[in-house]
Design a protein around this motif. Structure first.
Motif, short mmCIF file in Angstrom:
data_model
loop_
_atom_site.label_atom_id
_atom_site.label_comp_id
_atom_site.label_asym_id
_atom_site.label_seq_id
_atom_site.Cartn_x
_atom_site.Cartn_y
_atom_site.Cartn_z
N VAL A 52 1.29 -1.19 -0.25
CA VAL A 52 -0.03 -0.24 -0.43
C VAL A 52 0.61 1.38 -0.01
O VAL A 52 1.62 1.78 0.64
CB VAL A 52 -0.92 -0.52 1.05
CG1 VAL A 52 -1.67 1.86 1.50
CG2 VAL A 52 -1.55 -1.33 1.26
N LEU A 53 0.61 1.95 -1.45
CA LEU A 53 1.31 3.20 -1.05
C LEU A 53 0.40 3.86 -0.18
O LEU A 53 -0.93 4.13 -0.33
CB LEU A 53 1.43 3.81 -2.15
CG LEU A 53 2.24 3.04 -3.24
CD1 LEU A 53 2.70 3.82 -5.07
CD2 LEU A 53 3.11 2.02 -2.31
N PRO A 54 1.17 5.34 0.44
CA PRO A 54 0.29 6.65 1.37
C PRO A 54 -0.36 7.37 0.16
O PRO A 54 -0.39 7.38 -0.87
CB PRO A 54 1.86 7.05 1.64
CG PRO A 54 2.88 6.60 1.71
CD PRO A 54 3.46 5.38 0.38
N ALA A 55 -1.11 7.93 0.46
CA ALA A 55 -1.93 8.65 -0.33
C ALA A 55 -1.55 9.97 -1.49
O ALA A 55 -0.24 10.13 -1.22
CB ALA A 55 -3.07 9.70 0.70
N THR A 58 -3.65 13.09 -5.37
CA THR A 58 -5.39 13.53 -5.01
C THR A 58 -6.15 12.83 -3.93
O THR A 58 -7.33 12.93 -3.52
CB THR A 58 -6.28 12.07 -6.21
OG1 THR A 58 -5.49 10.99 -6.12
CG2 THR A 58 -5.35 12.83 -7.26
N GLY A 59 -5.15 11.93 -3.04
CA GLY A 59 -5.80 11.83 -1.85
C GLY A 59 -6.64 10.04 -1.72
O GLY A 59 -6.93 10.10 -1.12
N ARG A 60 -5.61 9.34 -2.76
CA ARG A 60 -6.38 8.28 -3.58
C ARG A 60 -4.99 7.23 -2.15
O ARG A 60 -3.75 7.11 -2.82
CB ARG A 60 -6.57 7.31 -4.68
CG ARG A 60 -7.70 8.09 -4.58
CD ARG A 60 -7.45 7.71 -6.61
NE ARG A 60 -6.12 8.08 -7.40
CZ ARG A 60 -6.18 7.34 -8.32
NH1 ARG A 60 -6.68 7.37 -8.96
NH2 ARG A 60 -4.90 7.56 -8.86
N MET A 61 -5.48 6.35 -1.92
CA MET A 61 -3.97 5.29 -1.50
C MET A 61 -4.59 4.48 -2.68
O MET A 61 -5.32 4.02 -2.87
CB MET A 61 -4.25 4.47 -0.53
CG MET A 61 -4.35 5.50 0.77
SD MET A 61 -4.97 4.32 2.34
CE MET A 61 -3.91 3.70 3.07
N ARG A 62 -3.26 3.33 -2.81
CA ARG A 62 -3.06 2.37 -4.38
C ARG A 62 -2.64 1.74 -2.91
O ARG A 62 -1.32 1.43 -2.34
CB ARG A 62 -2.29 2.84 -4.84
CG ARG A 62 -2.59 3.78 -5.67
CD ARG A 62 -1.72 4.97 -6.52
NE ARG A 62 -1.26 5.19 -5.65
CZ ARG A 62 -0.03 6.01 -6.14
NH1 ARG A 62 0.44 6.30 -7.90
NH2 ARG A 62 0.86 7.06 -5.46
N MET A 63 -3.25 0.30 -3.93
CA MET A 63 -2.89 -1.16 -2.96
C MET A 63 -2.62 -1.95 -4.16
O MET A 63 -3.44 -2.36 -4.85
CB MET A 63 -4.30 -1.85 -2.07
CG MET A 63 -3.66 -3.12 -1.51
SD MET A 63 -5.38 -4.35 -1.17
CE MET A 63 -5.73 -3.54 0.12
N LEU A 89 -4.96 -3.78 -8.56
CA LEU A 89 -4.60 -2.63 -7.92
C LEU A 89 -6.09 -2.00 -8.02
O LEU A 89 -6.67 -2.69 -7.74
CB LEU A 89 -3.73 -1.50 -9.28
CG LEU A 89 -4.14 -0.12 -8.94
CD1 LEU A 89 -3.24 0.02 -7.85
CD2 LEU A 89 -3.74 0.61 -10.12
N ALA A 90 -5.65 -2.00 -6.24
CA ALA A 90 -7.65 -1.65 -5.77
C ALA A 90 -7.05 0.19 -4.98
O ALA A 90 -5.99 0.52 -4.72
CB ALA A 90 -7.86 -2.38 -4.14
N LEU A 91 -7.64 1.14 -5.25
CA LEU A 91 -7.90 2.09 -4.45
C LEU A 91 -8.88 2.62 -3.08
O LEU A 91 -10.13 1.37 -3.59
CB LEU A 91 -8.25 2.47 -5.68
CG LEU A 91 -7.57 2.99 -6.52
CD1 LEU A 91 -7.72 3.65 -7.81
CD2 LEU A 91 -5.52 3.75 -7.40
N PRO A 136 7.75 11.97 -8.01
CA PRO A 136 6.66 11.59 -7.42
C PRO A 136 6.23 13.08 -8.90
O PRO A 136 6.56 13.63 -9.80
CB PRO A 136 6.57 12.98 -6.77
CG PRO A 136 7.86 13.16 -5.85
CD PRO A 136 9.05 12.52 -7.26
N ALA A 137 4.90 12.73 -8.84
CA ALA A 137 4.63 13.91 -10.02
C ALA A 137 5.10 15.09 -9.37
O ALA A 137 4.62 15.91 -8.69
CB ALA A 137 2.58 13.52 -9.77
N GLY A 138 4.82 15.79 -10.85
CA GLY A 138 5.44 17.06 -10.74
C GLY A 138 4.74 18.13 -11.13
O GLY A 138 3.83 17.92 -12.03
N LEU A 139 5.04 19.46 -10.77
CA LEU A 139 4.38 20.71 -10.30
C LEU A 139 4.40 20.40 -12.37
O LEU A 139 3.20 21.59 -13.08
CB LEU A 139 4.53 21.42 -9.81
CG LEU A 139 4.51 21.88 -8.07
CD1 LEU A 139 4.86 22.38 -7.91
CD2 LEU A 139 2.75 21.54 -8.41
#
Length: 169
Positions: A52-55, A58-63, A89-91, A136-139
């Protein structure tokens, strides 16, 4: 030896000292269950080994997890003795209390499957080892880049660990 009951995913909150554990769900109820047998999904027999990755932003956790439908590589003559097979993958949008499986682009809804090349080291089954955020996603609009370390094997080979990069998961 194949388990008599399907394997599924549960969750525990662990205090820093690891003195005690508290189940965050009702006892006896997994947070990620096997898919119904009639669904045609890859994970109708087992769903196990969550990473599991932290949120994210977008606030979603990914498993990320692996599972199987009672076969390896769709071969009905090979009964798995461990729950590996394909990866899914689950969200979660509620801090990991409930999860929704993502319909992946591969057969049975998987996001990663064994190689179609019968001579490949990972042609029979695969399973998630770990998933790391490489970038990480970039600006500037760049997508997040992840690296999944996974295990896999061919029919006569020992299990090996390798890495595979994913973007946009």
């Amino acid at each position: 030896i194949a388990p008599a009951e399907p394997m599924m995913v549960g969750a525990l909150l662990l205090p820093a000292a690891l003195i005690a554990t508290v189940n965050i769900r009702a006892p006896g109820r997994p947070i990620l269950e096997v898919s119904p047998a009639s669904s045609g999904r890859f994970d109708t027999m087992n769903v196990v080994m969550p990473v599991v990755l932290p949120a994210d932003s977008t606030g979603r956790m990914r498993m990320f997890y692996y599972g199987n439908d009672g076969t390896w590589a769709g071969d009905k003559s090979v009964k798995p003795f461990v729950p590996t097979g394909q990866c899914g993958l689950a969200l979660s949008d509620d801090d990991g209390l409930t999860w929704e499986k993502v319909e992946g682009p591969l057969e049975g809804g998987a996001i990663f499957s064994p190689s179609k090349d019968p001579s490949a080291w990972d042609s029979l089954h695969v399973g998630v080892g770990d998933v790391l955020v490489v970038r990480p996603a970039g600006l500037d609009g760049e997508e997040e880049e992840l690296c999944m370390y996974y295990l896999g094997a061919a029919r006569d080979d020992p299990v090996e660990m390798r890495g595979m990069a994913f973007q946009g998961l």
